[in-house]
Design a protein around this motif. Structure first.
Motif, mmCIF file in Angstrom:
data_model
loop_
_atom_site.group_PDB
_atom_site.id
_atom_site.type_symbol
_atom_site.label_atom_id
_atom_site.label_comp_id
_atom_site.label_asym_id
_atom_site.label_seq_id
_atom_site.Cartn_x
_atom_site.Cartn_y
_atom_site.Cartn_z
ATOM 1 N N LEU A 29 -0.180 -39.844 14.036
ATOM 2 C CA LEU A 29 0.702 -38.698 13.813
ATOM 3 C C LEU A 29 0.161 -37.808 12.699
ATOM 4 N N GLY A 30 -0.334 -38.437 11.628
ATOM 5 C CA GLY A 30 -0.913 -37.686 10.510
ATOM 6 C C GLY A 30 -2.141 -36.899 10.927
ATOM 7 N N THR B 86 -12.608 -28.166 10.492
ATOM 8 C CA THR B 86 -12.323 -29.335 11.318
ATOM 9 C C THR B 86 -13.487 -30.316 11.266
ATOM 10 N N GLY B 87 -14.705 -29.823 11.114
ATOM 11 C CA GLY B 87 -15.852 -30.706 10.926
ATOM 12 C C GLY B 87 -15.767 -31.484 9.629
ATOM 13 N N VAL B 88 -15.369 -30.810 8.549
ATOM 14 C CA VAL B 88 -15.206 -31.490 7.258
ATOM 15 C C VAL B 88 -14.085 -32.520 7.343
ATOM 16 N N VAL B 89 -12.971 -32.161 7.987
ATOM 17 C CA VAL B 89 -11.861 -33.101 8.140
ATOM 18 C C VAL B 89 -12.330 -34.328 8.927
ATOM 19 N N VAL C 100 -14.603 -36.506 6.688
ATOM 20 C CA VAL C 100 -13.829 -37.283 5.708
ATOM 21 C C VAL C 100 -13.164 -38.465 6.403
ATOM 22 N N GLY C 101 -12.647 -38.254 7.607
ATOM 23 C CA GLY C 101 -12.080 -39.359 8.378
ATOM 24 C C GLY C 101 -13.122 -40.412 8.703
ATOM 25 N N GLY C 102 -14.322 -39.976 9.042
ATOM 26 C CA GLY C 102 -15.407 -40.918 9.314
ATOM 27 C C GLY C 102 -15.793 -41.719 8.085
ATOM 28 N N LEU C 103 -15.800 -41.062 6.932
ATOM 29 C CA LEU C 103 -16.087 -41.785 5.688
ATOM 30 C C LEU C 103 -15.019 -42.834 5.415
ATOM 31 N N GLY C 104 -13.771 -42.499 5.681
ATOM 32 C CA GLY C 104 -12.698 -43.481 5.517
ATOM 33 C C GLY C 104 -12.892 -44.663 6.448
ATOM 34 N N GLY C 105 -13.323 -44.395 7.670
ATOM 35 C CA GLY C 105 -13.590 -45.471 8.620
ATOM 36 C C GLY C 105 -14.756 -46.338 8.197
ATOM 37 N N GLY D 24 -7.439 -29.306 -4.902
ATOM 38 C CA GLY D 24 -7.723 -30.452 -4.063
ATOM 39 C C GLY D 24 -9.188 -30.644 -3.768
ATOM 40 N N LEU D 25 -9.560 -31.900 -3.529
ATOM 41 C CA LEU D 25 -10.940 -32.260 -3.240
ATOM 42 C C LEU D 25 -11.429 -31.617 -1.955
ATOM 43 N N ALA D 26 -10.600 -31.609 -0.921
ATOM 44 C CA ALA D 26 -11.029 -31.029 0.346
ATOM 45 C C ALA D 26 -11.350 -29.549 0.183
ATOM 46 N N ILE D 27 -10.534 -28.836 -0.569
ATOM 47 C CA ILE D 27 -10.785 -27.414 -0.794
ATOM 48 C C ILE D 27 -12.090 -27.244 -1.554
#
Length: 185
Positions: free
Chosen positions: A85-86, A106-109, A112-117, A163-166
Motif C-alpha cells: 500500500l505504501g 521514480t528511478g530514484v524511488v 532506494v527500494g532496491g537498496l532496502g531490499g 529530506g534525504l530523497a530530495i
C-alpha cells in the motif's frame, strides 16, 4: 530474500514450504500496490503513508518476538500489505511533487527500494551470525521506524529542500518545485 532462510532456520519448514510462504507474502505485497495508489488518490498520499509507517513499525515489533509460525505468517501478510500500500502511495505522490522529472524520480524511488531490499537481508543475516537468531535484527528495524522516520508533514508544510530523497534528487540535477506552486494530496 532473507525470508526462506528465516523460515528454514527459525521455524524448521521444508525448503518447498519456505518458498511457498515467501511467494504468498510477496504476492500480497504486489497486489496491494494498486490499492495503495487508489487509497492515496482518495485520502492523500501523505496521510496514508503516515498510518502505514506506524503499521510497518508494529509489524516489525511483533515479528521481533518470533511468534509461532501461523502468527508470524499472519503478521508478515499484514506487513507486506502495508508495504505494498505504501509503495502505491509513494508512486501516487511522485508526479504531484516532480512534474517535470517523473522518470528520474521514480528511478530514484525504485533504487532506494532496491537498496532496502539489499540492506534488510544483510542486517538480518549479521544479527543472526552474532546472536544466533533473527529477532535482534528485526527488533532493530522495529525501533528504527518510530525514532528515525519523522511523521510526514501535511501538504502545506512540505519544504522543497527537505529530506534525504530530495537531497539525492537535487544532487542529480533535478529542480524541486516550490510548495507554493505545487498541489499535493
Amino acid at each position: 530474500s532473507f525470508l526462506p532462510i528465516l523460515l528454514r532456520d527459525q521455524y524448521a519448514v521444508s525448503p518447498v514450504m519456505a518458498g511457498s510462504l515467501t511467494a504468498l507474502v510477496a504476492c500480497v505485497g504486489s497486489l496491494a500496490r494498486p490499492a495503495g495508489g487508489h487509497l492515496a488518490d482518495r485520502v492523500g498520499g501523505t496521510p496514508l503513508l503516515s498510518v502505514l509507517l506506524a503499521g510497518i513499525a508494529l509489524v516489525y515489533g511483533v515479528s521481533s518476538l518470533l511468534p509461532t509460525l501461523p502468527a508470524m505468517v499472519t503478521v508478515w501478510l499484514m506487513g507486506m500489505a502495508c508495504l505494498g500500500l505504501g509503495n502505491g502511495a509513494i508512486f501516487q505522490m511522485v508526479p504531484q511533487r516532480f512534474q517535470r522529472e517523473i522518470g528520474l524520480v521514480t528511478g530514484v524511488v525504485g533504487a532506494v527500494g532496491g537498496l532496502g531490499g539489499f540492506c534488510l537481508p544483510m542486517i538480518l543475516g549479521r544479527a543472526r551470525s552474532v546472536t544466533g537468531s533473527f529477532d535482534q535484527g528485526v527488533n532493530w528495524f522495529s525501533r528504527l521506524l518510530p525514532h528515525h522516520v519523522q511523521p510526514l508533514p501535511d501538504s502545506e508544510t512540505i519544504k522543497p529542500n527537505s529530506g534525504l530523497a530530495i537531497t539525492l534528487i537535487q544532487g542529480a540535477g533535478v529542480h524541486c518545485p516550490s510548495p507554493s506552486t505545487t498541489t499535493y494530496s
